[in-house]
Write a protein that holds these residues in place. Sequence first.
Motif, PDB file in Angstrom:
ATOM      1  N   ASN A  48       8.625 -62.777   7.891  1.00  0.00           N
ATOM      2  CA  ASN A  48       9.380 -63.043   9.120  1.00  0.00           C
ATOM      3  C   ASN A  48       8.477 -63.222  10.335  1.00  0.00           C
ATOM      4  OD1 ASN A  48      11.751 -62.761   7.670  1.00  0.00           O
ATOM      5  ND2 ASN A  48      12.047 -60.619   8.243  1.00  0.00           N
ATOM      6  N   TYR A  49       7.184 -62.903  10.168  1.00  0.00           N
ATOM      7  CA  TYR A  49       6.272 -62.930  11.312  1.00  0.00           C
ATOM      8  C   TYR A  49       5.077 -63.830  10.993  1.00  0.00           C
ATOM      9  CZ  TYR A  49       8.877 -58.592  11.296  1.00  0.00           C
ATOM     10  OH  TYR A  49       9.887 -57.663  11.170  1.00  0.00           O
ATOM     11  N   SER A  50       4.494 -64.360  12.042  1.00  0.00           N
ATOM     12  CA  SER A  50       3.275 -65.144  11.885  1.00  0.00           C
ATOM     13  C   SER A  50       2.117 -64.222  11.502  1.00  0.00           C
ATOM     14  CB  SER A  50       2.963 -65.883  13.182  1.00  0.00           C
ATOM     15  OG  SER A  50       1.905 -66.808  12.993  1.00  0.00           O
ATOM     16  N   ASP A  51       1.034 -64.811  11.071  1.00  0.00           N
ATOM     17  CA  ASP A  51      -0.126 -64.045  10.617  1.00  0.00           C
ATOM     18  C   ASP A  51      -0.631 -63.099  11.702  1.00  0.00           C
ATOM     19  OD1 ASP A  51      -2.190 -63.166   9.062  1.00  0.00           O
ATOM     20  OD2 ASP A  51      -3.273 -65.055   8.995  1.00  0.00           O
ATOM     21  N   HIS A  52      -0.722 -63.580  12.962  1.00  0.00           N
ATOM     22  CA  HIS A  52      -1.237 -62.780  14.074  1.00  0.00           C
ATOM     23  C   HIS A  52      -0.252 -62.774  15.238  1.00  0.00           C
ATOM     24  CE1 HIS A  52      -4.954 -64.423  12.034  1.00  0.00           C
ATOM     25  NE2 HIS A  52      -5.111 -63.116  11.905  1.00  0.00           N
ATOM     26  N   TYR A  53      -0.321 -61.729  16.032  1.00  0.00           N
ATOM     27  CA  TYR A  53       0.588 -61.621  17.178  1.00  0.00           C
ATOM     28  C   TYR A  53       0.266 -62.647  18.263  1.00  0.00           C
ATOM     29  CZ  TYR A  53      -3.213 -58.817  19.260  1.00  0.00           C
ATOM     30  OH  TYR A  53      -4.438 -58.364  19.738  1.00  0.00           O
ATOM     31  N   TYR A  54      -0.931 -63.197  18.250  1.00  0.00           N
ATOM     32  CA  TYR A  54      -1.318 -64.159  19.282  1.00  0.00           C
ATOM     33  C   TYR A  54      -1.191 -65.603  18.823  1.00  0.00           C
ATOM     34  CZ  TYR A  54      -5.562 -62.929  16.636  1.00  0.00           C
ATOM     35  OH  TYR A  54      -6.447 -62.614  15.643  1.00  0.00           O
ATOM     36  N   ASP A  55      -0.640 -65.835  17.640  1.00  0.00           N
ATOM     37  CA  ASP A  55      -0.442 -67.218  17.177  1.00  0.00           C
ATOM     38  C   ASP A  55       0.570 -67.920  18.067  1.00  0.00           C
ATOM     39  OD1 ASP A  55      -2.183 -66.800  15.074  1.00  0.00           O
ATOM     40  OD2 ASP A  55      -0.608 -66.316  13.621  1.00  0.00           O
ATOM     41  N   SER A  56       0.242 -69.137  18.501  1.00  0.00           N
ATOM     42  CA  SER A  56       1.159 -69.907  19.343  1.00  0.00           C
ATOM     43  C   SER A  56       2.289 -70.523  18.526  1.00  0.00           C
ATOM     44  CB  SER A  56       0.390 -71.005  20.088  1.00  0.00           C
ATOM     45  OG  SER A  56      -0.270 -71.858  19.169  1.00  0.00           O
ATOM     46  N   ARG A  57       2.044 -70.727  17.240  1.00  0.00           N
ATOM     47  CA  ARG A  57       3.101 -71.187  16.342  1.00  0.00           C
ATOM     48  C   ARG A  57       2.962 -70.459  15.010  1.00  0.00           C
ATOM     49  NH1 ARG A  57       1.023 -75.279  12.979  1.00  0.00           N
ATOM     50  NH2 ARG A  57      -1.039 -76.047  13.595  1.00  0.00           N
ATOM     51  N   TYR A  58       3.987 -70.525  14.194  1.00  0.00           N
ATOM     52  CA  TYR A  58       4.028 -69.731  12.968  1.00  0.00           C
ATOM     53  C   TYR A  58       2.955 -70.142  11.966  1.00  0.00           C
ATOM     54  CZ  TYR A  58       5.816 -67.500   8.725  1.00  0.00           C
ATOM     55  OH  TYR A  58       5.943 -66.742   7.590  1.00  0.00           O
ATOM     56  N   HIS A  59       2.190 -69.135  11.508  1.00  0.00           N
ATOM     57  CA  HIS A  59       1.220 -69.324  10.422  1.00  0.00           C
ATOM     58  C   HIS A  59       1.507 -68.269   9.363  1.00  0.00           C
ATOM     59  CE1 HIS A  59      -1.447 -72.198  12.454  1.00  0.00           C
ATOM     60  NE2 HIS A  59      -1.298 -71.474  13.556  1.00  0.00           N
ATOM     61  N   PRO A  60       1.732 -68.667   8.120  1.00  0.00           N
ATOM     62  CA  PRO A  60       1.984 -67.662   7.077  1.00  0.00           C
ATOM     63  C   PRO A  60       0.737 -66.828   6.807  1.00  0.00           C
ATOM     64  CG  PRO A  60       1.720 -69.836   6.095  1.00  0.00           C
ATOM     65  CD  PRO A  60       1.745 -70.043   7.588  1.00  0.00           C
ATOM     66  N   VAL A  61       0.956 -65.628   6.323  1.00  0.00           N
ATOM     67  CA  VAL A  61      -0.161 -64.747   5.955  1.00  0.00           C
ATOM     68  C   VAL A  61      -0.925 -65.384   4.797  1.00  0.00           C
ATOM     69  CG1 VAL A  61      -0.799 -62.477   5.051  1.00  0.00           C
ATOM     70  CG2 VAL A  61       1.065 -62.691   6.719  1.00  0.00           C
ATOM     71  N   GLY A  62      -2.244 -65.404   4.883  1.00  0.00           N
ATOM     72  CA  GLY A  62      -3.075 -65.959   3.818  1.00  0.00           C
ATOM     73  C   GLY A  62      -3.543 -64.870   2.867  1.00  0.00           C
ATOM     74  N   PHE A  63      -3.603 -65.192   1.592  1.00  0.00           N
ATOM     75  CA  PHE A  63      -4.041 -64.226   0.579  1.00  0.00           C
ATOM     76  C   PHE A  63      -5.293 -64.768  -0.113  1.00  0.00           C
ATOM     77  CE2 PHE A  63      -0.471 -61.418   0.847  1.00  0.00           C
ATOM     78  CZ  PHE A  63       0.584 -62.228   1.279  1.00  0.00           C
ATOM     79  N   PHE A  64      -6.300 -63.894  -0.245  1.00  0.00           N
ATOM     80  CA  PHE A  64      -7.581 -64.282  -0.833  1.00  0.00           C
ATOM     81  C   PHE A  64      -8.011 -63.241  -1.863  1.00  0.00           C
ATOM     82  CE2 PHE A  64      -7.247 -65.858   3.497  1.00  0.00           C
ATOM     83  CZ  PHE A  64      -7.496 -67.217   3.325  1.00  0.00           C
ATOM     84  N   ILE A  65      -8.894 -63.645  -2.759  1.00  0.00           N
ATOM     85  CA  ILE A  65      -9.270 -62.803  -3.892  1.00  0.00           C
ATOM     86  C   ILE A  65     -10.066 -61.574  -3.476  1.00  0.00           C
ATOM     87  CG2 ILE A  65     -11.440 -64.006  -4.396  1.00  0.00           C
ATOM     88  CD1 ILE A  65      -8.884 -62.610  -6.959  1.00  0.00           C
ATOM     89  N   ASN A  66     -10.733 -61.617  -2.309  1.00  0.00           N
ATOM     90  CA  ASN A  66     -11.588 -60.490  -1.943  1.00  0.00           C
ATOM     91  C   ASN A  66     -10.820 -59.305  -1.365  1.00  0.00           C
ATOM     92  OD1 ASN A  66     -11.048 -62.107   0.335  1.00  0.00           O
ATOM     93  ND2 ASN A  66     -12.790 -61.257   1.437  1.00  0.00           N
ATOM     94  N   HIS A  67      -9.517 -59.478  -1.062  1.00  0.00           N
ATOM     95  CA  HIS A  67      -8.662 -58.375  -0.607  1.00  0.00           C
ATOM     96  C   HIS A  67      -7.338 -58.433  -1.366  1.00  0.00           C
ATOM     97  CE1 HIS A  67     -11.559 -57.963   2.543  1.00  0.00           C
ATOM     98  NE2 HIS A  67     -11.130 -58.996   3.250  1.00  0.00           N
ATOM     99  N   ASP A  68      -6.659 -57.307  -1.451  1.00  0.00           N
ATOM    100  CA  ASP A  68      -5.325 -57.270  -2.045  1.00  0.00           C
ATOM    101  C   ASP A  68      -4.356 -56.792  -0.968  1.00  0.00           C
ATOM    102  OD1 ASP A  68      -2.983 -56.908  -3.504  1.00  0.00           O
ATOM    103  OD2 ASP A  68      -4.051 -56.260  -5.307  1.00  0.00           O
ATOM    104  N   LEU A  69      -3.904 -57.708  -0.133  1.00  0.00           N
ATOM    105  CA  LEU A  69      -3.090 -57.346   1.023  1.00  0.00           C
ATOM    106  C   LEU A  69      -1.722 -56.781   0.626  1.00  0.00           C
ATOM    107  CD1 LEU A  69      -3.873 -60.281   3.486  1.00  0.00           C
ATOM    108  CD2 LEU A  69      -5.019 -58.078   3.247  1.00  0.00           C
ATOM    109  N   LYS A  70      -1.186 -57.235  -0.491  1.00  0.00           N
ATOM    110  CA  LYS A  70       0.115 -56.700  -0.918  1.00  0.00           C
ATOM    111  C   LYS A  70      -0.025 -55.261  -1.408  1.00  0.00           C
ATOM    112  CE  LYS A  70       2.401 -61.088  -1.879  1.00  0.00           C
ATOM    113  NZ  LYS A  70       3.106 -61.935  -2.879  1.00  0.00           N
ATOM    114  N   MET A  71      -1.122 -54.957  -2.066  1.00  0.00           N
ATOM    115  CA  MET A  71      -1.362 -53.570  -2.456  1.00  0.00           C
ATOM    116  C   MET A  71      -1.540 -52.695  -1.214  1.00  0.00           C
ATOM    117  SD  MET A  71      -4.359 -51.921  -4.852  1.00  0.00           S
ATOM    118  CE  MET A  71      -3.514 -52.292  -6.389  1.00  0.00           C
ATOM    119  N   GLU A  72      -2.247 -53.226  -0.220  1.00  0.00           N
ATOM    120  CA  GLU A  72      -2.419 -52.483   1.028  1.00  0.00           C
ATOM    121  C   GLU A  72      -1.066 -52.245   1.698  1.00  0.00           C
ATOM    122  OE1 GLU A  72      -5.341 -54.415   3.459  1.00  0.00           O
ATOM    123  OE2 GLU A  72      -6.915 -54.269   1.934  1.00  0.00           O
ATOM    124  N   MET A  73      -0.207 -53.261   1.704  1.00  0.00           N
ATOM    125  CA  MET A  73       1.127 -53.122   2.287  1.00  0.00           C
ATOM    126  C   MET A  73       1.907 -52.001   1.593  1.00  0.00           C
ATOM    127  SD  MET A  73       4.194 -55.965   2.356  1.00  0.00           S
ATOM    128  CE  MET A  73       4.328 -55.932   0.556  1.00  0.00           C
TER     129      MET A  73
END
Length: 456
Positions: free
Chosen positions: A413-438
């Motif tokens: 429901n939110y852009s990647d960063h609070y300062y994004d001027s337009r919506y950017h989806p969260v990016g997922f990369f192999i070096n971190h597991d952001l869903k596990m962190e969530m």
Amino acid sequence: MVLKRRLGLCFLAVLSLLVIYILCLSVEITIPLRMVNLNLSHFPGLRYTQEPNRSHDSEDSIEGNTPSDGLDSLHTGSTPTTHLRLKVQSTSPVGVRPSMKPGARARTTKGQNIKGALLSNSTKPTEPPFIGDSYYSEVAPPQTDCPNSIRSRVPQTDFGVRYLGRIPVLQWAKHATPEQYQRLKLYPGAHGWGNLDIDTLVSTLSVLNTWANWHMFDDWDLRSNGSQCVCCAVVGNGGILKDSKKGREIDQHDYVFRTNGAVIKGFEQDVGSRTSLYTFSTNTLRNSMKSYAGVGYRGPPLSEETRYVFLPDHDRDYLLMKAAATHTPVERGPEKSKTPPTYFGKNVSVEKFKMYHPDFIRYIRNRFLRGHAMQTKYKNIYRPSTGAVMLLAAMHTCDQVSAYGFMTPDYKNYSDHYYDSRYHPVGFFINHDLKMEMTLWQQLHQAGLITLYMHQ
């Protein structure tokens, strides 16, 4: 007569064989019984498990005298006393000598001092063996007497079996020894000193030799105002903070943690204006300056209260920290310069710099964020995100933690960063597991160890 003599000799031979057989049985029975009483630390290929209580993750003990260098010999939460079962590890990690195996425990003999004590998970060994679930241990009395601190509450939660309170969060001059270098050079990246030569290590950490370098809250005595508890706001850069109006609440905490592209100007109403501790690696800092220059990010926050906490991912972090603290050019690498770096201000003092200990980063990876990538060819580049290291460091040092701007289940429901001027989806990369962190943030919130900001 000859027949009687032959019969007598045969009887003696049979009797001798019977005696030998009985002796062999006796030896076979007694050997396992005696093995239980051996000091297993003298057998690096063996480990022991406690059959009755598999759910308890104790800190192993070692025998020997009290260390002379301030280390604490390891204590046991639940000492294995019954049904010890020996297990032989048939293989060793590539490039690891048996005497320096990542899972090996430090040991001493009578009359010797312990050069480095290791905390290890002996009743529930972590696999695969390259992880290195053994850590430096030291006595670090808490800076406060908070009656309701995280460290006092964590044993009553499911996280009690993972939490080790004696691992140093920060590294400094004391840790740069040949013994520790031999141990930590086995691990690459942020999890050890595998990408670092010993001369660079020693010359860099020797600069971090003040009280301020090894205490997260080095000015607490000056700002506590009689408070018994250190209350921290840990601020991520997630889009959930946009229009949150949480800025004033964030700034009212004793300390405010921020990381990477923490754009403040123009967003104070949502994210606050103070920065007490800024976490970054040299790589994330340089990338943030390139990627977010358009929204006003020019570099680390500059203020009297701000301290700079390096997440050392490579030798370039050690080189930059030393150059900035000593006001000398960066010697080599991508940041090589003819003049001293000015990211942190021209007159920054060495007391403003701190650096996470690789044991701490490896520990939170192993026990809190053990991502699937660790089972793949990408295992050496996988690590907790910079924001995750910052939040878990706060959980290990603050008495109370409020987290803002971290990923929640409704992140789409939110852009990647609070300062994004337009919506950017969260990016997922192999070096971190952001869903596990969530998921971890949700669990810590539900356990009452942190307060996580979520939209109602």
